[in-house]
Design a protein around this motif. Structure first.
Motif, PDB file in Angstrom:
ATOM      1  N   GLU A 113      48.403  42.828  69.390  1.00  0.00           N
ATOM      2  CA  GLU A 113      48.017  41.709  68.531  1.00  0.00           C
ATOM      3  C   GLU A 113      49.179  40.753  68.257  1.00  0.00           C
ATOM      4  O   GLU A 113      48.991  39.708  67.646  1.00  0.00           O
ATOM      5  CB  GLU A 113      47.459  42.263  67.211  1.00  0.00           C
ATOM      6  CG  GLU A 113      46.161  43.028  67.414  1.00  0.00           C
ATOM      7  CD  GLU A 113      45.729  43.881  66.239  1.00  0.00           C
ATOM      8  OE1 GLU A 113      44.608  44.405  66.271  1.00  0.00           O
ATOM      9  OE2 GLU A 113      46.529  44.051  65.285  1.00  0.00           O
ATOM     10  N   THR A 114      50.375  41.124  68.705  1.00  0.00           N
ATOM     11  CA  THR A 114      51.527  40.236  68.530  1.00  0.00           C
ATOM     12  C   THR A 114      51.502  39.135  69.598  1.00  0.00           C
ATOM     13  O   THR A 114      50.802  39.243  70.600  1.00  0.00           O
ATOM     14  CB  THR A 114      52.846  41.014  68.700  1.00  0.00           C
ATOM     15  OG1 THR A 114      52.879  41.609  70.005  1.00  0.00           O
ATOM     16  CG2 THR A 114      52.983  42.097  67.654  1.00  0.00           C
ATOM     17  N   ASP A 115      52.290  38.086  69.355  1.00  0.00           N
ATOM     18  CA  ASP A 115      52.497  37.087  70.398  1.00  0.00           C
ATOM     19  C   ASP A 115      53.991  36.929  70.619  1.00  0.00           C
ATOM     20  O   ASP A 115      54.803  37.615  69.992  1.00  0.00           O
ATOM     21  CB  ASP A 115      51.813  35.763  70.053  1.00  0.00           C
ATOM     22  CG  ASP A 115      52.396  35.108  68.811  1.00  0.00           C
ATOM     23  OD1 ASP A 115      53.535  35.419  68.427  1.00  0.00           O
ATOM     24  OD2 ASP A 115      51.717  34.273  68.212  1.00  0.00           O
ATOM     25  N   HIS A 165      49.280  37.358  66.060  1.00  0.00           N
ATOM     26  CA  HIS A 165      48.685  36.059  66.406  1.00  0.00           C
ATOM     27  C   HIS A 165      47.650  35.648  65.345  1.00  0.00           C
ATOM     28  O   HIS A 165      46.888  36.480  64.867  1.00  0.00           O
ATOM     29  CB  HIS A 165      48.020  36.148  67.780  1.00  0.00           C
ATOM     30  CG  HIS A 165      47.606  34.816  68.316  1.00  0.00           C
ATOM     31  ND1 HIS A 165      46.319  34.342  68.203  1.00  0.00           N
ATOM     32  CD2 HIS A 165      48.330  33.857  68.942  1.00  0.00           C
ATOM     33  CE1 HIS A 165      46.276  33.137  68.759  1.00  0.00           C
ATOM     34  NE2 HIS A 165      47.464  32.817  69.217  1.00  0.00           N
ATOM     35  N   HIS A 166      47.619  34.371  65.023  1.00  0.00           N
ATOM     36  CA  HIS A 166      46.788  33.921  63.910  1.00  0.00           C
ATOM     37  C   HIS A 166      45.294  34.179  64.117  1.00  0.00           C
ATOM     38  O   HIS A 166      44.552  34.298  63.142  1.00  0.00           O
ATOM     39  CB  HIS A 166      47.047  32.444  63.591  1.00  0.00           C
ATOM     40  CG  HIS A 166      46.633  31.517  64.689  1.00  0.00           C
ATOM     41  ND1 HIS A 166      47.432  31.215  65.772  1.00  0.00           N
ATOM     42  CD2 HIS A 166      45.485  30.836  64.896  1.00  0.00           C
ATOM     43  CE1 HIS A 166      46.810  30.382  66.562  1.00  0.00           C
ATOM     44  NE2 HIS A 166      45.624  30.137  66.068  1.00  0.00           N
ATOM     45  N   SER A 167      44.850  34.276  65.358  1.00  0.00           N
ATOM     46  CA  SER A 167      43.413  34.526  65.577  1.00  0.00           C
ATOM     47  C   SER A 167      43.016  35.949  65.188  1.00  0.00           C
ATOM     48  O   SER A 167      41.851  36.212  64.898  1.00  0.00           O
ATOM     49  CB  SER A 167      43.041  34.262  67.046  1.00  0.00           C
ATOM     50  OG  SER A 167      43.646  35.222  67.888  1.00  0.00           O
TER      51      SER A 167
END
Lengths: 142, 142, 142, 142
Positions: free
Chosen positions: C22-24, C30-32
């Protein structure tokens, strides 16, 4: 695909609940999400051992996936509780592999099994030998 | 939610094809994926202008999302071609906002509209004023 | 964005651990993905009440997201434990809204707050009034 | 993992641009996303042949992934353009397999190769023989 060890207790088990956003229009958990479940299990495993991933990254090495083999036998549905079992390891000083079962606890069947292989790299993304502290920990299970 | 500009050509339009993995068991594109479409459009916009995100990050500043408002009017389905229009900007030196329409070209209807707001940060994640090179580019559209 | 109720206990709280996937590349979640956390919390809420989503879908109605507003105040990192609080509801017979805080328990700060709105539809995707059984349950909290 | 066909033109090639949301904190495209790229390529392939997935689903059969093998050789980064090549098929009347290369065009190297296997099911999720219309199409390439 590979010989699964029979009749042996898993090294580590981790429970995950499937999410709505992980389903696809066929009504099943999308097959790419299984890789996320495997990773989350590895994460939890190393955390349980007191050596979480972010600590590895703080110490300057990174774990990179080099290959994955996965067999999908029976589906996972939204809301199911699954149990990912790490069944075994394999290590040759450079490459490190895990063997898993994904068990659907809600529906009481084996959903899939998998093998993932990994190497360690330094910050410059060069492959390095498996760090000795990792080897020490892993040895206890072999 | 906010006043949409009427009867004005979009500043930028970008086409995306929806993916199977983006659907959920309701048979629609999952609502969280729309945020990915908006981001991909911003990415393409800055690339078109010769100032891609990775160049920003190379120059030491990062664009962080601070808020999102999105209204889902009509669904997107697997295989649909959508067009994301950047309708307008708003900037006050610190905060930078985009206004969008997501148009479903396959089914010929407006699917949703959105506003996203952003700040720029340096490598230490401190908020900085919008870099002048960004301001220069944006001015041309206002 | 909206007035948050002050000094009131949350209606429901749910803990989630962030995932590596879930990281970017900025090193943050990530905001989504926040939208996925909100949905997972709604899911857990209705399950706790004995009325899980799949039961709703079995009974022939579906919950569709119509709008989302979210303010990102402070980031979430890989491995953080977050707590999503449902602070309040709003309902007018047709539209149903939730208000949330996302609290970063690992770093002890409020990460973001959000509002999501929903309608119920039947199998033919026509909007219907909020089913009475849902209303009965919700009334207890208002 | 398996013998790749050498010196043969791909059956089908498809270009994809990586997305920001697909990166992880290591700065690379997350390994689970490669499965999405493969699926998108299969989707585009069948669409090009005039037999898109949704048409299959409309006709009452579904394509289910039964196994995946993927070797990650070199990374993909944000903004890279990749080309997924379908190199070959294998079919035995029940199981259908694709062989792929994922080529990083931006950095001009082979990023990974993969094999995915599939079965067809009817609406009741029973495995059926590969539909004859599918076989007809595939034969042309073998």
């Amino acid at each position: 695909m590979y010989l699964r060890k029979k009749m042996k207790l898993p090294i580590f088990s981790y429970r995950i609940k499937t999410r709505y956003s992980e389903t696809d229009k066929m009504g099943l958990i999308h097959h790419s999400v299984y890789l996320v479940y495997l990773e989350e299990t590895r994460t939890a495993f190393w955390e349980t051992l007191g050596f979480p991933y972010y600590k590895m990254e703080d110490e300057g090495y990174f774990v990179v996936v080099t290959s994955i083999e996965i067999s999908y036998k029976k589906p996972l549905f939204y809301g199911d509780t699954i149990r990912v079992d790490i069944l075994n390891f394999e290590s040759n000083g450079l490459k490190f592999s895990y063997f898993y079962n994904i068990y659907n606890e809600t529906r009481d069947y084996l959903s899939s099994y998998a093998k993932t292989s990994h190497v360690f790299t330094n910050k410059e993304k060069k492959v390095i030998r498996i760090p000795s502290e990792i080897n020490e920990i892993v040895k206890k299970f072999l």
